[in-house]
Scaffold this motif. Structure first.
Motif, mmCIF file in Angstrom:
data_model
loop_
_atom_site.group_PDB
_atom_site.id
_atom_site.type_symbol
_atom_site.label_atom_id
_atom_site.label_comp_id
_atom_site.label_asym_id
_atom_site.label_seq_id
_atom_site.Cartn_x
_atom_site.Cartn_y
_atom_site.Cartn_z
ATOM 1 N N ARG A 93 0.837 -1.221 0.000
ATOM 2 C CA ARG A 93 0.000 0.000 0.000
ATOM 3 C C ARG A 93 0.850 1.241 0.000
ATOM 4 O O ARG A 93 0.580 2.203 -0.720
ATOM 5 N N ARG A 94 1.867 1.166 0.835
ATOM 6 C CA ARG A 94 2.740 2.333 0.936
ATOM 7 C C ARG A 94 3.416 2.612 -0.394
ATOM 8 O O ARG A 94 3.467 3.746 -0.867
ATOM 9 N N LEU A 95 3.920 1.558 -1.002
ATOM 10 C CA LEU A 95 4.595 1.731 -2.286
ATOM 11 C C LEU A 95 3.622 2.222 -3.339
ATOM 12 O O LEU A 95 3.944 3.067 -4.164
ATOM 13 N N SER A 101 0.959 3.981 -2.918
ATOM 14 C CA SER A 101 0.649 5.409 -2.741
ATOM 15 C C SER A 101 1.817 6.261 -3.183
ATOM 16 O O SER A 101 1.622 7.342 -3.734
ATOM 17 N N ASN A 102 3.027 5.760 -2.967
ATOM 18 C CA ASN A 102 4.200 6.502 -3.463
ATOM 19 C C ASN A 102 4.186 6.591 -4.973
ATOM 20 O O ASN A 102 4.457 7.631 -5.549
ATOM 21 N N ASN A 103 3.834 5.471 -5.582
ATOM 22 C CA ASN A 103 3.744 5.475 -7.049
ATOM 23 C C ASN A 103 2.749 6.499 -7.536
ATOM 24 O O ASN A 103 2.988 7.226 -8.487
ATOM 25 N N ASN A 104 1.630 6.530 -6.861
ATOM 26 C CA ASN A 104 0.586 7.476 -7.260
ATOM 27 C C ASN A 104 1.080 8.902 -7.200
ATOM 28 O O ASN A 104 0.832 9.694 -8.099
ATOM 29 N N MET A 105 1.746 9.183 -6.131
ATOM 30 C CA MET A 105 2.227 10.546 -5.948
ATOM 31 C C MET A 105 3.197 10.922 -7.042
ATOM 32 O O MET A 105 3.148 12.010 -7.593
ATOM 33 N N SER A 106 4.072 9.968 -7.369
ATOM 34 C CA SER A 106 5.140 10.320 -8.295
ATOM 35 C C SER A 106 4.666 10.366 -9.741
ATOM 36 O O SER A 106 5.124 11.156 -10.539
ATOM 37 N N LYS A 107 3.732 9.547 -10.071
ATOM 38 C CA LYS A 107 3.238 9.543 -11.449
ATOM 39 C C LYS A 107 2.438 10.800 -11.748
ATOM 40 O O LYS A 107 1.612 11.224 -10.955
ATOM 41 N N TYR A 141 0.690 -2.053 -9.368
ATOM 42 C CA TYR A 141 1.436 -0.879 -9.792
ATOM 43 C C TYR A 141 0.989 -0.389 -11.142
ATOM 44 O O TYR A 141 1.349 0.669 -11.572
ATOM 45 N N ARG A 184 8.829 -3.672 -8.587
ATOM 46 C CA ARG A 184 9.239 -2.294 -8.848
ATOM 47 C C ARG A 184 9.711 -2.146 -10.277
ATOM 48 O O ARG A 184 9.382 -1.201 -10.965
#
Lengths: 409, 95
Positions: A175-177, A179-185, A253, A223
């Protein structure tokens, strides 16, 4: 002086006689009614009733029975009581004697040393075994993984998360990853419900498939896949995307369910539209990357998008349907209806092999043997991002349709 | 005195017939167990048995040792309660 004294004595004697007479009268009265009780607290004078010698305790309820006969009754009461107590004692004796003779009377005792060792402890701050119970409360432990000092009671859960080995640790990490992906994309299209459904289902499938691999190695391929997807050329990868989608089981992802049509050239758009739904979402202005039979969008929408993007001359919908579709432009409603009916007929069947039949979504193709269907179902559901319940609901009609087909064949 | 003994007999009979005696017995047993009298008596029994020797204890021995102590050890509250109930019964059913 003498006369005074004598007078006093005489008065006293008279009063005593009066008192004794009144006592007798009262006794006579009470003699007739056994239940008569004087309310002690309210009596104005001293109690005139004889108190039995055997019972000195006086309570409201425990007023002993009065009168001469009643002493006998009182005695009787006590006799009955003694009988009952003797009965109880005798019962106990029998019990004990039997236990002794049967041999289980002394079972709870051992030798003196052990008895002393395990005696009950009665000190403050210590439990009955003599152990201090909050000994570890204030202690801190150093985590071997992250080298932090953690409170003792929180150590175990922390280790779970830290080492990535607990029940929920992988879920949380994902989940954490994510959400990080979401933020960065920046250009990820997130059709919310679909994506959530995707996550639920695909995560479950992934978990089963990758059960034996360790979590750490799991993370890196994920990843790299997601990175690939992020950075890879959308144009080039689109053609193979349906396959990719199914084989990678549409992992969490892969949020890229939409593509911005503005960035694509006409050729790319054409190739895209030949394989995918392509309907432009109102919220995000991106094209739907689901298959041609995507249930979220109607064929009208698909056609409209093609008209919009490629011009009215070349709406490129695949095979059997393209013929029908192009006909529907010129030919009256009857055939259009027919084509639509064909579409609607097969939604149950076709979704099962949308992946394998990207170019040729034939009805005949859809009537495949069971094995293929099942695998394709699994793959497709990953590709489709259907929720589990939906898949289950559809399974039945598929199977039944299959049966019908088989019977008809 | 014969009146007295007759009265006693009738009362005892009534007590048994109406089930009051059994009820009182049960009540007494429960109360004695509750207040720890039974455990006390058992501990005393253990001592007696250790004295006399495990093999040769008889019921009579126990009875002789236990009963007086038992009578004495009954707590006052239990005694009062029982007396009260017996009196109540008598007042209801005596002639």
């Amino acid at each position: 002086m003498k006369t005074d004294l004598q007078e006093l004595v005489a008065i006293l004697k008279v009063s005593m006689q009066l008192i004794s007479r009144s006592v007798n009268l009262l006794n006579l009265l009470s003699h007739h009614d056994l239940s008569f009780r004087f309310p002690c607290s309210r009596s104005t004078g001293p109690p005139l009733i004889k108190i039995s010698n055997t019972d000195f305790q006086m309570k409201m309820e425990d007023m002993p029975l009065s009168g001469p006969d009643n002493t006998k009754l009182e005695a009787l009461v006590h006799d009955i009581y003694s009988e009952l107590v003797d009965d109880a004692c005798l019962g106990l004796c029998f019990e004990v004697h039997r236990a002794v003779k049967q041999g289980f009377f002394f079972l709870d005792e051992t030798d003196q040393e052990s008895m002393k060792e395990f005696e009950i402890v009665d000190q403050p701050g210590v439990d009955i075994f003599g152990q201090v119970y909050n000994q570890w409360k204030n202690k801190e432990c150093e985590c071997p993984n992250c080298k932090r000092l953690i409170a003792a009671s929180r150590f175990a859960p922390h280790l779970e998360k830290c080492l990535g080995m607990g029940r929920n640790s992988s879920r949380i990490a994902n989940r954490r990853l994510a959400s990080n992906n979401n933020m960065s994309k920046s250009e990820s299209d997130q059709e919310d419900n679909d994506d959530l459904n995707d996550n639920d289902w695909s995560y479950g499938a992934e978990k089963k498939a990758k059960k034996r691999k360790s979590d750490k190695s799991q993370n890196s391929p994920r990843r790299s896949k997601s990175l690939k997807h992020k950075n890879g050329e959308l144009g080039g990868s689109i053609g193979s995307e349906p396959y990719k989608v199914t084989t990678s089981s549409f992992n969490q992802y892969n949020y890229n369910t939409g593509i911005s049509y503005e960035s694509l050239g006409p050729d790319e758009v054409r190739s895209l539209l030949s394989t995918q739904c392509g309907v432009i979402s109102e919220h995000t202005k991106k094209m739907c990357t689901r298959s041609q039979r995507c249930p979220q969008h109607t064929d009208e929408q698909r056609r409209a998008v093609r008209v919009f993007l490629l011009g009215p001359s070349a709406p490129s919908l695949p095979d059997a349907d393209t013929v029908a579709e192009s006909d529907s432009f010129d030919i009256p409603d009857g055939q259009a209806l027919m084509s639509r009916l064909q579409w609607e007929d097969s939604p149950d069947i076709s979704p099962t092999d949308s992946a394998s039949s990207k170019a040729s979504a034939n009805h005949s193709d859809s009537r495949k043997p069971k094995k293929k269907k099942r695998t394709s179902l699994a793959l497709n559901c990953g590709g489709r991002g259907w929720s589990r319940s939906r898949r289950r609901r559809r399974k039945q009609p598929d199977w039944r349709l299959q049966q019908q087909q088989q019977l008809s064949e | 005195m014969s009146k007295d003994s007759r009265m006693r007999a009738t009362i005892n009979q009534k007590l048994t017939e109406m089930g009051e005696r059994d009820r009182l017995k049960e009540l007494l047993r429960a109360k004695l167990t509750e207040c720890g009298w039974k455990d006390q008596m058992k501990a005393h029994c253990k001592e007696v048995i250790k004295e006399k020797g495990l093999e040769h204890v008889t019921v009579e021995d126990l009875v002789v040792e236990i009963t007086p102590k038992g009578r004495a050890l009954v707590p006052d509250s239990v005694k009062k309660e029982l007396l009260h109930r017996i009196r109540a019964f008598l007042s209801q059913h005596a002639t």
